[in-house]
Design an enzyme around this catalytic site. Structure first.
Site, mmCIF file in Angstrom:
data_model
loop_
_atom_site.group_PDB
_atom_site.id
_atom_site.type_symbol
_atom_site.label_atom_id
_atom_site.label_comp_id
_atom_site.label_asym_id
_atom_site.label_seq_id
_atom_site.Cartn_x
_atom_site.Cartn_y
_atom_site.Cartn_z
ATOM 1 N N ASN A 3 55.792 22.344 5.906
ATOM 2 C CA ASN A 3 54.633 23.212 6.445
ATOM 3 C C ASN A 3 55.058 24.784 6.234
ATOM 4 O O ASN A 3 55.974 25.170 6.945
ATOM 5 C CB ASN A 3 54.587 22.829 8.033
ATOM 6 C CG ASN A 3 53.810 23.797 8.788
ATOM 7 O OD1 ASN A 3 52.753 24.743 8.039
ATOM 8 N ND2 ASN A 3 53.572 23.985 9.940
ATOM 9 N N LYS A 5 53.327 27.299 6.640
ATOM 10 C CA LYS A 5 52.574 28.288 7.836
ATOM 11 C C LYS A 5 51.894 29.279 7.023
ATOM 12 O O LYS A 5 51.399 29.200 5.818
ATOM 13 C CB LYS A 5 53.660 28.684 8.951
ATOM 14 C CG LYS A 5 54.438 27.526 9.642
ATOM 15 C CD LYS A 5 55.212 27.874 10.725
ATOM 16 C CE LYS A 5 55.880 26.570 11.165
ATOM 17 N NZ LYS A 5 56.481 26.850 12.464
ATOM 18 N N HIS A 82 49.305 21.347 15.396
ATOM 19 C CA HIS A 82 50.431 21.884 15.498
ATOM 20 C C HIS A 82 50.661 22.836 16.737
ATOM 21 O O HIS A 82 49.715 23.288 17.103
ATOM 22 C CB HIS A 82 50.665 22.758 14.217
ATOM 23 C CG HIS A 82 51.864 23.290 14.031
ATOM 24 N ND1 HIS A 82 52.245 24.351 14.923
ATOM 25 C CD2 HIS A 82 53.041 22.785 13.054
ATOM 26 C CE1 HIS A 82 53.582 24.829 14.450
ATOM 27 N NE2 HIS A 82 54.367 23.550 13.652
ATOM 28 N N GLU A 154 57.161 17.149 17.379
ATOM 29 C CA GLU A 154 57.747 18.482 17.366
ATOM 30 C C GLU A 154 57.871 18.984 18.809
ATOM 31 O O GLU A 154 56.998 19.504 19.211
ATOM 32 C CB GLU A 154 57.119 19.301 16.342
ATOM 33 C CG GLU A 154 56.857 18.632 15.218
ATOM 34 C CD GLU A 154 56.558 19.940 14.158
ATOM 35 O OE1 GLU A 154 57.263 20.080 12.972
ATOM 36 O OE2 GLU A 154 55.547 20.731 14.542
ATOM 37 N N GLY A 160 61.075 26.706 14.894
ATOM 38 C CA GLY A 160 61.475 28.009 14.616
ATOM 39 C C GLY A 160 62.715 28.332 13.848
ATOM 40 O O GLY A 160 62.959 29.397 13.372
ATOM 41 N N SER A 196 63.295 22.842 13.615
ATOM 42 C CA SER A 196 64.325 23.419 13.001
ATOM 43 C C SER A 196 65.352 22.273 12.144
ATOM 44 O O SER A 196 66.637 22.458 12.023
ATOM 45 C CB SER A 196 65.432 23.649 14.383
ATOM 46 O OG SER A 196 64.704 24.684 14.909
ATOM 47 N N GLY A 217 59.625 23.403 8.510
ATOM 48 C CA GLY A 217 58.940 24.760 8.679
ATOM 49 C C GLY A 217 59.837 25.740 7.795
ATOM 50 O O GLY A 217 59.896 25.630 6.577
HETATM 51 P P1 PGA Z 1 60.641 24.902 11.945
HETATM 52 O O1 PGA Z 1 59.023 24.629 11.952
HETATM 53 O O2 PGA Z 1 61.140 23.739 10.849
HETATM 54 O O3 PGA Z 1 60.718 26.136 11.459
HETATM 55 O O4 PGA Z 1 61.168 24.723 13.138
HETATM 56 C C1 PGA Z 1 58.598 23.245 12.057
HETATM 57 C C2 PGA Z 1 57.108 23.134 12.511
HETATM 58 O O5 PGA Z 1 56.633 24.450 12.980
HETATM 59 O O6 PGA Z 1 56.467 22.294 11.704
#
Ligand code: PGA
Length: 236
Positions: A3, A5, A82, A154, A160, A196, A217
């Site tokens: 993802n 974003k 999400h 999630e 994050g 994460s 992410g």
């Molecule tokens: P992250 O995000 O891997 O940065 O924690 C995951 C997500 O929001 O799908």
């Protein structure tokens, strides 16, 4: 599944894609770029989907991207629910159910995100919250519709990049999700973990039998990280 974003300019995204296209094991990768770049994906042999779709289906919805438009780029998936959509855009299950219906109607598979907040976790409400997030959608879906859904667990507090859930916690919760969907809806559902995930921990998480994949992410923004993660999980 990665993802991206709202990250990357068009030029950065093209560089990223060119680097990715040299990697092995691309068949197990699915990319969720900004909807703005979905049409670029048709030049590459990588599975992809959108990060969201509009709850509207008509052309008079300024600024929105409809499921039909997403599907017309040959996308196979869309993420729905999400936590950033739930929190920043106040999306609740009533709206998410509408979006899921619209996506399925356009033959897009849905990655439906669920997860508890930090406060809910501290109040020991995790299982209750997840059950509600599932029931409010699944109670209204047909058998065939359920077959087109993947769940991404999630935990909001883990998103994050710096604070993943524990292996034990992920194992317990993914097992719980699979169990309630089997018990209540008689379905064997795929469950992803997101929050994460990076190349340093994915090998350990990959030992969890009830996890079928990941929604990544921050770590997916660097091609070296994607390469390492693909290599690790393809050697399962
Ligand atoms: P992250 O995000 O891997 O940065 O924690 C995951 C997500 O929001 O799908």
């Amino acid at each position: 599944m990665c993802n991206l974003k709202s990250n990357k300019t068009l030029e950065e995204f093209k560089t990223y894609l060119n680097e990715l296209s040299n990697l092995d094991n691309l068949d197990i990768l699915t990319l969720f770029p900004s909807s703005l770049y979905l049409s670029v994906m048709s030049d590459y042999n990588i599975n992809f989907g959108s990060q969201d779709i509009s709850v509207y289906t008509d052309g008079s919805s300024t600024g929105e991207v409809t499921a039909k438009q997403v599907k017309s780029t040959n996308a196979q998936y869309t993420i729905i629910g999400h936590s950033e959509r739930r929190n920043k855009f106040s999306e609740d299950e009533l709206l998410l159910l509408k979006k899921i219906r619209i996506a399925l109607n356009e033959k897009l598979k849905v990655v439906y995100c669920i997860g508890e907040t930090k406060e809910e976790k501290l109040r020991k409400k995790t299982y209750q919250v997840l059950e509600k997030q599932i029931a409010k959608i699944f109670n209204s879906l047909s058998d065939e519709e359920m077959d087109q859904i993947i769940i991404a667990y999630e935990p909001v507090w883990a998103i994050g990049g710096g604070n993943p859930a524990s292996k034990k916690g992920i194992a317990e919760i993914s097992e719980f999700i699979k169990k309630i969907i089997l018990d209540y809806y008689d379905k064997d559902i795929k469950v992803l973990y997101g929050g994460s995930v990076n190349s340093g921990i994915i090998a350990d998480f990959d030992k969890i039998k009830t996890i079928d994949g990941y929604l990544v992410g921050s770590a997916s923004l660097k091609t070296e990280e994607v390469a390492k993660m693909l290599q690790i999980i393809s050697n399962k």
